[in-house]
Structures are given as C-alpha cells and as structure tokens.
Design a protein around this motif. Structure first.
Motif, PDB file in Angstrom:
ATOM      1  N   THR A  41       0.841  -1.197   0.000  1.00 21.44           N
ATOM      2  CA  THR A  41       0.000   0.000   0.000  1.00 21.44           C
ATOM      3  C   THR A  41       0.873   1.244   0.000  1.00 21.44           C
ATOM      4  O   THR A  41       1.879   1.315   0.708  1.00 21.44           O
ATOM      5  N   THR A  42       0.493   2.225  -0.818  1.00 21.14           N
ATOM      6  CA  THR A  42       1.267   3.458  -0.920  1.00 21.14           C
ATOM      7  C   THR A  42       0.462   4.691  -0.542  1.00 21.14           C
ATOM      8  O   THR A  42       1.017   5.767  -0.408  1.00 21.14           O
ATOM      9  N   GLY A  43      -0.853   4.554  -0.398  1.00 23.54           N
ATOM     10  CA  GLY A  43      -1.662   5.707  -0.035  1.00 23.54           C
ATOM     11  C   GLY A  43      -3.141   5.427  -0.177  1.00 23.54           C
ATOM     12  O   GLY A  43      -3.563   4.280  -0.340  1.00 23.54           O
ATOM     13  N   TYR A  44      -3.921   6.513  -0.121  1.00 26.60           N
ATOM     14  CA  TYR A  44      -5.373   6.417  -0.193  1.00 26.60           C
ATOM     15  C   TYR A  44      -5.882   7.374  -1.271  1.00 26.60           C
ATOM     16  O   TYR A  44      -5.215   8.343  -1.619  1.00 26.60           O
ATOM     17  N   LYS A  45      -7.064   7.105  -1.785  1.00 29.72           N
ATOM     18  CA  LYS A  45      -7.644   7.922  -2.847  1.00 29.72           C
ATOM     19  C   LYS A  45      -9.132   8.063  -2.586  1.00 29.72           C
ATOM     20  O   LYS A  45      -9.816   7.075  -2.344  1.00 29.72           O
ATOM     21  N   MET A  46      -9.630   9.289  -2.655  1.00 26.13           N
ATOM     22  CA  MET A  46     -11.067   9.496  -2.551  1.00 26.13           C
ATOM     23  C   MET A  46     -11.685   9.039  -3.865  1.00 26.13           C
ATOM     24  O   MET A  46     -11.243   9.448  -4.934  1.00 26.13           O
ATOM     25  N   THR A  47     -12.680   8.181  -3.823  1.00 28.99           N
ATOM     26  CA  THR A  47     -13.231   7.622  -5.050  1.00 28.99           C
ATOM     27  C   THR A  47     -14.438   8.435  -5.511  1.00 28.99           C
ATOM     28  O   THR A  47     -14.281   9.398  -6.219  1.00 28.99           O
ATOM     29  N   ASP A  48     -15.615   8.068  -5.093  1.00 33.87           N
ATOM     30  CA  ASP A  48     -16.822   8.728  -5.572  1.00 33.87           C
ATOM     31  C   ASP A  48     -17.524   9.517  -4.474  1.00 33.87           C
ATOM     32  O   ASP A  48     -18.693   9.827  -4.582  1.00 33.87           O
ATOM     33  N   GLY A  49     -16.829   9.827  -3.423  1.00 34.36           N
ATOM     34  CA  GLY A  49     -17.426  10.552  -2.317  1.00 34.36           C
ATOM     35  C   GLY A  49     -18.043   9.650  -1.274  1.00 34.36           C
ATOM     36  O   GLY A  49     -18.421  10.102  -0.207  1.00 34.36           O
ATOM     37  N   ARG A  50     -18.142   8.368  -1.550  1.00 38.19           N
ATOM     38  CA  ARG A  50     -18.723   7.431  -0.590  1.00 38.19           C
ATOM     39  C   ARG A  50     -17.713   6.425  -0.077  1.00 38.19           C
ATOM     40  O   ARG A  50     -17.994   5.681   0.839  1.00 38.19           O
ATOM     41  N   SER A  51     -16.551   6.369  -0.679  1.00 38.64           N
ATOM     42  CA  SER A  51     -15.579   5.344  -0.321  1.00 38.64           C
ATOM     43  C   SER A  51     -14.165   5.892  -0.463  1.00 38.64           C
ATOM     44  O   SER A  51     -13.941   6.923  -1.084  1.00 38.64           O
TER      45      SER A  51
END
Length: 74
Positions: A41-51
């Motif tokens: 894992t290298t980070g996080y990403k906001m997807t569609d506002g729900r996840s």
C-alpha cells in the motif's frame, strides 16, 4: 463509507483478490496480478465521495488503486 481504522496502513503488504477485479481491469493488469497478487500500500484515494480507495505498488513498480473490498490481508 469505509472506516479508516479498517484500511491497511501505508507500507502494508496486502493481496489483491483477482476474482473481485477481473471484470473491470485490462488483460495485461490481470495477468500481472494473477502471477503475483501481493502488493504494498502506498496511499489512499477518494473515489466517488462514498468510499476511499487504496493505492498500491505492484511487483513491477506500477501503481494502481483498488476498493477496500478488493484487498485482503497478505
């Protein structure tokens, strides 16, 4: 929405569940994941506002992101 405490920490080694992603990925990426599903894992990403998506580095150095339900402890 995914709870932050359930997301793997950055730098964690996890596995991509190929059965949950093979219907949405290109064949080349499916082949790479099939040969070695373990990623970091290298980070996080906001997807569609729900996840929240999880960005990972594949064994070949390429980065991609996946939904938390497509990732398993590895």
């Amino acid at each position: 929405m995914a709870q932050t405490k359930l997301l793997p920490k950055i730098g964690s080694k996890v596995k991509i569940n190929i059965n949950k992603v093979k219907d949405r990925l290109p064949a080349k990426l499916i082949d790479q994941i099939s040969s070695n599903p373990r990623v970091v894992t290298t980070g996080y990403k906001m997807t569609d506002g729900r996840s929240i998506g999880i960005t990972v580095r594949l064994q070949n150095g390429e980065e991609n992101w996946f939904f938390p339900e497509e990732i398993e402890k590895g």
